[in-house]
Design an enzyme around this catalytic site. Structure first.
Site, PDB file in Angstrom:
ATOM      1  CE1 TYR A 159     -22.096 -34.375   3.170  1.00 56.12           C
ATOM      2  CE2 TYR A 159     -23.334 -36.406   2.865  1.00 56.12           C
ATOM      3  CZ  TYR A 159     -23.163 -35.196   3.513  1.00 56.12           C
ATOM      4  OH  TYR A 159     -24.032 -34.804   4.488  1.00 56.12           O
ATOM      5  CG  ASN A 177     -23.080 -23.765   5.126  1.00 57.06           C
ATOM      6  OD1 ASN A 177     -22.571 -22.654   5.064  1.00 57.06           O
ATOM      7  ND2 ASN A 177     -24.224 -24.062   4.535  1.00 57.06           N
ATOM      8  CB  CYS A 179     -25.157 -27.488   3.963  1.00 56.41           C
ATOM      9  SG  CYS A 179     -26.022 -26.670   5.309  1.00 56.41           S
ATOM     10  CG  HIS A 180     -31.165 -27.607   2.753  1.00 57.66           C
ATOM     11  ND1 HIS A 180     -30.664 -26.323   2.791  1.00 57.66           N
ATOM     12  CD2 HIS A 180     -32.087 -27.630   1.769  1.00 57.66           C
ATOM     13  CE1 HIS A 180     -31.265 -25.598   1.862  1.00 57.66           C
ATOM     14  NE2 HIS A 180     -32.136 -26.374   1.224  1.00 57.66           N
ATOM     15  CD  GLU A 226     -34.450 -26.096  -1.279  1.00 55.87           C
ATOM     16  OE1 GLU A 226     -33.883 -26.914  -2.035  1.00 55.87           O
ATOM     17  OE2 GLU A 226     -33.837 -25.365  -0.493  1.00 55.87           O
TER      18      GLU A 226
END
Length: 164
Positions: free
Chosen positions: A99, A127, A135-136, A162
């Site tokens: 963040y 989001n 956002c993950h 991913e």
């Protein structure tokens, strides 16, 4: 506007689009479901945008890495949140940002302090186009997994997908 559902390996998703862009993508049981949209009043159906989104999700969940710019996205949000969402779209597959790193990036982009890590967290948590606006991929200090509107287990699963 039209909405449809998509059966993902992580649960049912609700997709919302107007005639030109994707407006929303939410897990059917997540926090902030539907954002400001009254989903109960929006007709179910199909459209080219919704079909393209389903194809993008098919590719994503099969382990491919489809480009975000293959889709027309139109999240409805404040200018600050839109800037946060833009930064999110620059985080590569398999990578994360904190963040604070996002807040620092916004400060650099704007030439002045634009928001705190806490403000970034608020934007990320709301989001309206999950998964596609990734956002993950946002983590807390030292890389710990923190809040995700779809639940931390889903966040872990998306990040694992991913990294393949």
């Amino acid at each position: 506007m039209l909405q449809t559902t998509y059966s993902s390996p992580l649960g049912q998703l609700i997709l919302l689009a107007n005639s030109s862009s994707l407006l929303g993508l939410w897990y059917s049981d997540q926090a902030h479901l539907g954002a400001k949209y009254a989903l109960a009043t929006i007709q179910h159906g199909s459209s080219p945008i919704l079909q393209q989104t389903a194809q993008w999700l098919d590719a994503y969940f099969s382990g491919r890495k489809p480009a975000i710019d293959q889709l027309s996205l139109a999240p409805q949000a404040t200018p600050f949140r839109l800037q946060v969402y833009h930064v999110l779209t620059t985080i590569p597959y398999g990578k994360t940002m904190t963040y604070q790193q996002i807040a620092d990036r916004l400060t650099a982009l704007n030439g002045h302090k634009t928001g705190s890590a806490r403000a970034v967290g608020g934007a990320v948590g709301h989001n309206p186009i999950g998964i596609i606006i990734p956002c993950h991929r946002v983590v807390g200090t030292n890389g710990q997994l923190t809040g995700y509107a779809g639940g931390l287990e889903r966040k872990r699963q998306l990040l694992a997908l991913e990294h393949q």
